[in-house]
Write a protein that holds these residues in place. Structure first.
Motif, short mmCIF file in Angstrom:
data_model
loop_
_atom_site.label_atom_id
_atom_site.label_comp_id
_atom_site.label_asym_id
_atom_site.label_seq_id
_atom_site.Cartn_x
_atom_site.Cartn_y
_atom_site.Cartn_z
N ASP A 121 1.88 11.07 -8.20
CA ASP A 121 1.33 13.03 -7.48
C ASP A 121 1.33 13.04 -5.84
N ILE A 122 1.34 12.41 -5.20
CA ILE A 122 1.39 12.10 -3.72
C ILE A 122 2.14 12.20 -3.09
N LYS A 123 3.46 10.79 -3.47
CA LYS A 123 4.41 10.45 -3.34
C LYS A 123 5.37 11.24 -2.80
N PRO A 124 5.84 12.72 -3.35
CA PRO A 124 6.69 13.60 -2.76
C PRO A 124 6.28 14.37 -1.63
N PHE A 125 4.89 14.26 -1.63
CA PHE A 125 4.14 15.22 0.07
C PHE A 125 4.55 14.29 0.91
N LEU A 126 4.48 12.94 0.68
CA LEU A 126 4.57 11.87 2.20
C LEU A 126 6.24 11.63 2.73
N THR A 127 5.88 12.30 3.96
CA THR A 127 7.02 12.27 4.58
C THR A 127 7.74 10.99 5.45
N ASP A 128 8.81 11.18 5.89
CA ASP A 128 8.86 9.82 6.03
C ASP A 128 8.61 9.11 7.55
N SER A 129 7.69 9.77 7.80
CA SER A 129 7.52 9.80 9.31
C SER A 129 5.28 9.00 8.98
N VAL A 130 5.88 9.15 8.28
CA VAL A 130 4.35 7.99 6.95
C VAL A 130 4.90 7.13 6.93
N GLY A 131 4.35 6.07 7.35
CA GLY A 131 4.68 4.77 7.73
C GLY A 131 4.09 3.74 6.17
N ALA A 132 3.94 2.33 6.07
CA ALA A 132 3.34 0.87 5.30
C ALA A 132 2.27 1.75 5.29
N VAL A 133 1.88 1.62 6.34
CA VAL A 133 0.14 0.89 6.38
C VAL A 133 -0.17 2.08 6.07
N ALA A 134 0.22 3.66 6.79
CA ALA A 134 -0.67 4.57 6.73
C ALA A 134 -0.76 4.83 5.38
N LYS A 135 0.45 4.25 4.52
CA LYS A 135 0.19 4.97 2.74
C LYS A 135 -0.07 3.60 1.82
N LEU A 136 -1.18 2.47 2.71
CA LEU A 136 -1.93 1.45 2.16
C LEU A 136 -3.14 2.08 2.18
N ALA A 137 -3.31 3.15 3.51
CA ALA A 137 -4.79 3.19 4.05
C ALA A 137 -5.19 4.34 3.16
N LEU A 138 -4.21 5.52 2.29
CA LEU A 138 -3.89 6.08 1.36
C LEU A 138 -4.73 6.06 -0.13
N VAL A 139 -4.04 4.49 -0.18
CA VAL A 139 -4.36 3.65 -1.84
C VAL A 139 -6.06 3.25 -1.59
N ILE A 140 -6.65 3.08 0.27
CA ILE A 140 -7.87 2.21 -0.27
C ILE A 140 -9.12 3.74 0.05
#
Length: 443
Positions: free
Chosen positions: A107-126
């Motif tokens: 549900d969250i993925k479509p709202f993440l822009t290209d400016s959000v890197g892999a580290v920030a995405k993993l931080a979201l998971v945490i």
């Protein structure tokens, strides 16, 4: 049996103290107490005795028989339970146990822009798994990650603490990294606002902590940048393909012990072209055209260049550790006429395309080029030594603070490691200049 702390060490910085994502890591064995008195029980973290069995049960396979989770001043780490040799397989973690950006909620993925890197995405998971608490399938792992205040990455240092490493290139790198984290937080904040039921109460400090957790322990695997439970208890920074071997056929990642490298092995040196140099524009143009591919060991700004140096093992060797691109920069820098610069450009075209990689025919200019580097390095040594001395003269009110004591020691280790690298380069350059002067070396 010796009890050795097994940790992945950044080439240039103190283990798990620095947030840097670009440098490769290698494993190193470090004795935690004198081997004749060491017992495995002294190193073990009893609160984690059930962690590896839980993880192996989740995976359905054996992960490691060589390592146990222990405690150190810098958090949890892995300790050898048996004798380990370079090249040994320390652990094997199946892909199914690895947490990657793919684990971001659909549900969250479509709202993440290209400016959000892999580290920030993993931080979201945490952050999501932390909010779930004991209901999370990863609860035994998430609950054992460092809590707020337990990370010593320089992004968490105060301004006074950062001043301790102001002479190091890490200082500016930290400033830049903090700005990047803020930028990514602002890019993600709309997601927090859109899903208040998931991210209720999450603020910038929470995000920065999660970001620091990921950046200090993520690995580069077949799934991309990933958190690998148990493997990331190895005391390390950033990601490394050097120590983590991914086997797509067996669908697992394997960590191999490697003792060939030590902390403090890289240092960043900045060299500039003076603004009053009448050939400055021509030199910059020549460098940009011939010497500016995005190399792993060097990058240039508009007015100069920064180069990563490694420890030079022998003063009489080939100078391995001093980048050829740095020596080329110095040769261009000391050129005194347009003809000399044109000759360098022509030589590059006629050879392998690389600028000023051969010794200059004019031996006086060759010596001058390397003395320029020697002067810059000797200044850095003096500045670092002064900073090390100043570390002892800190405010008395901080001396009894455990956190500050740890970070002061980290700063001292960082600066001392850099001095060692710089001194090795200084010794090699001094010897090289002497050989050129005496004509004993065939150039």
């Amino acid at each position: 049996m010796p009890c050795a702390s097994v940790r992945a060490v950044n080439f240039s910085y103190f283990p798990r103290s620095i947030l840097t994502l670009s440098h490769h890591l290698l494993l190193k064995i470090r004795y935690c107490i004198p081997p004749q008195r060491c017992k495995v029980s002294k190193c073990r973290d009893e609160d984690c005795d059930d962690f590896l069995p839980w993880l192996e049960n989740k995976a359905g396979v054996r992960i490691s028989s060589l390592l146990a989770i222990g405690n150190s001043d810098y958090g949890r780490s892995l300790f050898a339970c048996k004798s380990i040799q370079a090249g040994d397989s320390l652990l094997k973690v199946p892909f199914v146990l690895q947490i990657s950006p793919d684990n971001v909620l659909p549900d969250i993925k479509p709202f993440l822009t290209d400016s959000v890197g892999a580290v920030a995405k993993l931080a979201l998971v945490i952050l999501v798994e932390q909010k779930k608490g004991q209901k999370s399938e990863w609860a035994p792992y998430i609950s054992r990650l460092p809590q707020h205040g337990e990370l010593h990455s320089t992004i968490f240092w105060s301004e006074n603490e950062l001043k301790m490493i102001q002479q190091s290139s890490l200082y500016q790198e930290t400033i830049d990294q903090k700005a990047q984290i803020k930028k990514e937080f602002l890019a993600i904040k709309p997601v927090f606002d859109r899903f208040p039921d998931i991210f209720e109460g999450v603020n910038f400090e929470n995000f920065k902590h999660a970001y620091g957790l990921v950046a200090s322990r993520a690995w580069e695997s077949m799934k991309g940048q990933s958190l690998i439970p148990f493997a990331d208890f190895l005391n390390h920074n950033g990601t490394s393909q050097s120590v983590l071997v991914s086997d797509e056929y067996r669908q697992l990642s394997e960590v191999i012990a490697d003792r060939d490298y030590v902390p403090g092995e890289e240092v960043c040196i900045q060299v500039d072209i003076p603004y009053d140099d009448h050939l400055r524009a021509m030199k910059l143009d020549l460098l940009q055209k011939n010497c500016l591919p995005k190399l792993k060991d060097a990058y240039f700004s508009s007015s100069g260049g920064s180069f990563i140096m490694k420890e030079v093992r022998s003063a009489r060797g080939k100078g391995k550790g001093i980048p050829q691109s740095l020596r080329a920069f110095a040769r261009v820098l000391c050129s005194s006429s347009p003809q000399e610069l044109n000759d360098l450009a022509l030589e590059a075209v006629q050879q392998d395309g690389r600028l000023a990689r051969r010794p200059l025919i004019n031996r006086s200019l060759e010596i001058q080029a390397h003395e320029i580097l020697l002067s810059q390095i000797d200044k850095l040594i003096a500045n670092n030594n002064m900073s090390i001395e100043n570390l002892q003269a800190v405010d008395a009110e901080f001396t009894n603070c455990r956190r500050f004591s740890i970070r002061r020691q980290m700063a001292q280790d960082l600066l001392t490691g850099e001095v060692r690298v710089l001194r090795s380069a200084s010794a090699w350059l001094t010897n090289y200049c002497q050989l050129v002067r005496s004509n004993r070396k065939q150039l």
